[in-house]
Design a protein around this motif. Sequence first.
Motif, PDB file in Angstrom:
ATOM      1  N   ARG A 136      40.339  52.074 -17.787  1.00  0.00           N
ATOM      2  CA  ARG A 136      40.319  51.860 -16.417  1.00  0.00           C
ATOM      3  C   ARG A 136      40.453  50.328 -16.353  1.00  0.00           C
ATOM      4  NH1 ARG A 136      34.774  54.346 -13.666  1.00  0.00           N
ATOM      5  NH2 ARG A 136      35.391  55.360 -12.767  1.00  0.00           N
ATOM      6  N   ASP A 160      34.913  49.719 -28.605  1.00  0.00           N
ATOM      7  CA  ASP A 160      35.360  50.959 -27.421  1.00  0.00           C
ATOM      8  C   ASP A 160      36.548  51.488 -26.759  1.00  0.00           C
ATOM      9  OD1 ASP A 160      35.302  48.412 -26.381  1.00  0.00           O
ATOM     10  OD2 ASP A 160      35.623  48.382 -24.482  1.00  0.00           O
ATOM     11  N   VAL A 188      30.429  55.287 -38.338  1.00  0.00           N
ATOM     12  CA  VAL A 188      30.603  54.327 -37.658  1.00  0.00           C
ATOM     13  C   VAL A 188      29.556  55.111 -35.868  1.00  0.00           C
ATOM     14  CG1 VAL A 188      30.452  51.853 -35.781  1.00  0.00           C
ATOM     15  CG2 VAL A 188      31.101  52.130 -38.586  1.00  0.00           C
ATOM     16  N   VAL A 189      30.583  55.889 -35.569  1.00  0.00           N
ATOM     17  CA  VAL A 189      30.088  56.292 -34.753  1.00  0.00           C
ATOM     18  C   VAL A 189      30.133  57.803 -34.771  1.00  0.00           C
ATOM     19  CG1 VAL A 189      31.822  55.187 -33.493  1.00  0.00           C
ATOM     20  CG2 VAL A 189      32.606  57.413 -33.306  1.00  0.00           C
ATOM     21  N   GLU A 207      37.228  62.473 -29.541  1.00  0.00           N
ATOM     22  CA  GLU A 207      36.457  63.422 -28.991  1.00  0.00           C
ATOM     23  C   GLU A 207      35.251  63.102 -30.226  1.00  0.00           C
ATOM     24  OE1 GLU A 207      36.841  64.846 -25.703  1.00  0.00           O
ATOM     25  OE2 GLU A 207      38.600  63.550 -25.201  1.00  0.00           O
ATOM     26  N   ARG A 257      30.118  63.022 -23.311  1.00  0.00           N
ATOM     27  CA  ARG A 257      28.797  63.485 -24.023  1.00  0.00           C
ATOM     28  C   ARG A 257      27.442  63.866 -24.197  1.00  0.00           C
ATOM     29  NH1 ARG A 257      32.882  65.509 -25.018  1.00  0.00           N
ATOM     30  NH2 ARG A 257      34.373  65.611 -26.950  1.00  0.00           N
ATOM     31  N   ASP A 291      30.508  52.801 -24.823  1.00  0.00           N
ATOM     32  CA  ASP A 291      31.783  53.599 -24.640  1.00  0.00           C
ATOM     33  C   ASP A 291      31.528  54.782 -25.144  1.00  0.00           C
ATOM     34  OD1 ASP A 291      33.112  54.011 -22.609  1.00  0.00           O
ATOM     35  OD2 ASP A 291      32.918  51.989 -22.982  1.00  0.00           O
ATOM     36  N   TYR A 315      36.264  68.876 -24.101  1.00  0.00           N
ATOM     37  CA  TYR A 315      38.076  68.310 -24.475  1.00  0.00           C
ATOM     38  C   TYR A 315      38.600  68.913 -23.480  1.00  0.00           C
ATOM     39  CZ  TYR A 315      38.099  67.722 -29.569  1.00  0.00           C
ATOM     40  OH  TYR A 315      37.785  67.557 -31.070  1.00  0.00           O
ATOM     41  N   THR A 318      36.944  53.991 -29.213  1.00  0.00           N
ATOM     42  CA  THR A 318      36.495  55.397 -28.874  1.00  0.00           C
ATOM     43  C   THR A 318      36.616  55.797 -27.358  1.00  0.00           C
ATOM     44  OG1 THR A 318      34.729  53.818 -27.833  1.00  0.00           O
ATOM     45  CG2 THR A 318      34.317  54.648 -30.055  1.00  0.00           C
ATOM     46  N   ASP A 319      36.808  55.053 -26.693  1.00  0.00           N
ATOM     47  CA  ASP A 319      37.778  55.491 -24.782  1.00  0.00           C
ATOM     48  C   ASP A 319      38.944  56.694 -25.286  1.00  0.00           C
ATOM     49  OD1 ASP A 319      36.349  53.894 -23.997  1.00  0.00           O
ATOM     50  OD2 ASP A 319      37.581  52.297 -23.051  1.00  0.00           O
ATOM     51  N   ARG A 367      22.339  60.582 -30.196  1.00  0.00           N
ATOM     52  CA  ARG A 367      23.140  59.596 -29.953  1.00  0.00           C
ATOM     53  C   ARG A 367      23.683  59.313 -28.897  1.00  0.00           C
ATOM     54  NH1 ARG A 367      26.431  55.143 -31.747  1.00  0.00           N
ATOM     55  NH2 ARG A 367      27.127  57.400 -33.196  1.00  0.00           N
TER      56      ARG A 367
END
Lengths: 293, 320, 477
Positions: free
Chosen positions: A261, A276, A131-132, A283, C461, C476, C454, A279-280, C465
């Motif tokens: 945060r 998120d 997905v990401v 990398e 980034r 995020d 990293y 994904t937070d 996208r």
Amino acid sequence: MARDTTRIDVRKTYKLFIGGAFPRSESGYSYVVNDAKGKFVANAALASRKDARDAVVAARKAAGGWAGRTAYNRAQILYRVAELVEDRRPQFLLAVQQSEGLSAAKAGDVLDAAIDRLVWYAGWADKLTQVVGNANPVAGPFFNLSTPEPTGVVAVLAPQESSLLGLVSVVAPVVVTGNTAVVVSSYDRPLPAVTFAEVLATSDVPGGVINVLTGSAATVGPWLASHMDVNAIDLTGIAGDTALATDLEVAAADNLKRVRRAPAAEPDWTLTPGLDTMTDFVEIKTVWHPMGV
Amino acid sequence: MPTTATDYSDVTGSEASLRRFLHGLPGVDQVGAEARAAALGTRSIKTTAKAQALDLAIRMVDLTTLEGQDTHGKVRALASKAMRPDPADPTCPAVAAVCVYPDMVATVKQTLGSSGVNVAAVATAFPSGRAALDIKLADTRDAVEAGADEIDMVIDRGAFLSGHYLRVFEEIVAVREACARPGGDDAHLKVIFETGELQTLDNVRRVSWLAMMAGAHFIKTSTGKVQPAATLPVTLVMLEAVRDFREATGQMVGVKPAGGIRTAKDAIKYLVMVNEVAGPDWLDPAWFRFGASTLLNELLMQRTKMTTGRYSGPDYFTLD
Amino acid sequence: MDFTYAPAPESRSIVDLKASYGLFISGQFVDGHGSSFKTISPATEEVLAEVAEADDADVDAAVKAARRAHTRVWSRMPGSERAKYLYRIARIIQERSRELAVLESLDNGKPIKESRDVDVPVVAAHFFYYAGWADKLEHAGFGTTPLGVAGQVIPWNFPLLMLAWKVAPALACGNTVVLKPAETTPLTALLFAEICQQADLPPGVVNIVTGAGGTGQAIVAHPDVDKVAFTGSTEVGKAIARAVAGTGKKVTLELGGKAANIVFDDAPIDQAVEGIVNGIFFNQGHVCCAGSRLLVQESVADELLERLKRRMGTLRVGDPLDKNTDVGAINSAAQLQRIRELSDVGEAEGAGRWSPPCELPDRGFWFPPTIFTGVSQAHRIAREEIFGPVLSVLTFRTPSEAVEKANNTPYGLSAGVWTEKGSLILHMAGALKAGVVWANTFNKFDPTSPFGGYKESGQGREGGRHGLAAYLKGGDL
């Protein structure tokens, strides 16, 4: 039911969970945990900065192996955790009721949601990359692929109020992608976290992948925030404490930790999480390779 | 046996050892090689350097005609042009050689006389190389006897592509032996790979080493009959090979890209590449050639532009 | 034959330099309230122009202009219309590419061949790429709500390219920007301001304030800035992270690196040599992702070094505007000083120093392409970012040793791997802690491909996208 007055029950010692073992706090300190009505329930180990240090060492040691598991395997292991929590319903119900002062029915709802959340995150293990991640059509003869990878060791200040659902909602997204975690539980409501650690100990989660410290986020948090071998920190557990959150963000800058945060107030944990949460703590890595004969 | 082979006699002793050696050469990444060639192509050559480069390029031309319709008249005309490419300008240098089929060698030789321009003959069942070894050797001897200074042989690409490296090697050795003259004034051997058929740059590197170990004086990209013919990346890999071969053996081998080099700008790109990859020692007709026909007039027109300051046109240069 | 290339200078006449430049605020060039500073050509130390130094009041004016433009115009404009402005900008950049390239080389010192063939074309491509996203944000997965005003501070190594990396995605997502170019290289940003005028970009959407560190701090600290994007040193990056702590401002940081370029014994050796040269001498080594640590397998170390040295002997150092220059001028006296210091430390620590013979011009800031051999992980030159044409050569014996050494740094921006073995490449790509892994290539950039590090090499980034996430609310990655 009449209680057998001739038998003294055996009480449990609540300990820390570091590197797959259950040590007492290195400091020797513990603190009193009361239930929601203020009645003594147990003494919990009070994690010190050195416990945090040990936990980071354990988490770092486990990081390579855990990240190296296949996503399918991590999914299965997390799903297994859900199975084990389900298996221990009565114990978790009691812990949540005691901690959060909920009725049996409400506590049951929380437990259901916590188990379902684990199952939800378990399923993401082998889907987040799809997905990401991205195949990037660069303007040249190159294969170019971006994929999410774990950032490493993540310190998690778990929510103070939601002692189980909140806990799994911050821990699962961190480890499902291959990070290892050092979790500081709710200070006043640590018992579900300890029970959860006991589940982890009997699950297939390798030692060190999730380390659970009971104690004060305000005390241990700064040590984790400034620790140079911690890659990221989730400040959810100090929601609303902007002064502390600012301090920890400043400390985290020392090695440019990824920071999730602190929210103004503790979130509504019954809502379906966003990506998120995962994904937070990843990398995006991009790999280039020429395409030629 | 050629002296070069002695250094590698353990390598060329068997099919297996030769294969091991060739496949043990460093790989060539096509994209990286093409990028390097393109980068060298952006060098900007101006003024005196350009004038020098144009004259050098003319001196490196193997002026070529390899047509079924070639006649003695045609090749005589070409040989005349080779000696005096620009009749209007006596300072214009002669080309390196005239390249023809073996049956035209005597005619060309006669025309060139003692001009210093060499006669090169394609041999060995050019361009396909599909004939028995005896016939290839006879073809070669025929050209040598007719006075060829240089023999441009083709390798057996079929054998190479099917992994019969030793057969290719031995054929080159045999052809080189056929280049010998009783007086010792042997014809120089150029080995044509037909890189357009070998396709990969890894193959180009391997075949370059194979030919050099077999005693080639020159390694040459193409016959001109197959597309793509010479390209900058292929030539880059061949220049790296001769550079590395000298490093290993102390012996220099020449390089000849042939076919497809049509403009002066292209020729200068090749010279830049020779300069920066193999080194300035190769900037000499003894070590670098262009196999070309139409290129010469393009070089002449550019040369005239440099001296007159205006662009010239094809009407001012002879067709052959 | 001695085939020396005659000078082939690109003409400067295409660039119309003014004696002094103001700030670009709300679509106009205005005088600043602060003092001014000179920007010079690092190749000749010639003063190119006088540039205004924005003070707090100027930054405030720029932020106000950006806020106004965001609220009234840019955030309300349909994405399809924003896209057309960005396409317009991309086209003007292409049309004025020669001018931009010459100006970049003049002000920065980089070879014209690089500004012409890399920087400016990639700048145009970046605007072109993000233009297309402006009306497709709902498909990108990060929502469609812009953050507001983005404060952007960029470095001197790729002045215009870094501007493009910052401005293009910000605008595509509906943000407005206040951008500060580096104090040694402000000129192409000011020419870009002119391009915004030519494109009739609504006033205030792009504001450019020139200045030094103080101006940058004012942008970062401004309470009405919603987003901070910075490319530069890790030290300043950390200061920014501290400065925005507790503010809720979203941050993207693109910081330093100490990339390992790993060459295995089965590498395509000639291309590896090119990759090493490109990795460390491209842009004089003023590249955050430069392959500044060469890790070469011991069995091929001697052969590789010999080839590398031979290749370095063909590098042409000199006039940035000469089309045949491979290595240009060091950007500033201060940077030259730092490179010299660290190189001296390398020598003092016992590493073997080597440079090809090359004549350096008398005036200007120059440093020859340099390699240090016999370097170990403990040497400062193997740990600290030199940001110059200086390569440290280390060796390794096994893939796991290569991974360990490569990852043994607080940085994690990029890495290179050279081997003909596919499975080894994929193994290494997985094991290296770096945001970009170039396998059998190096220093490749593309608008569609996300870039970022990293660890202490940064956060977030840029490009692709993923680059949109930095400029959208709740986005995020």
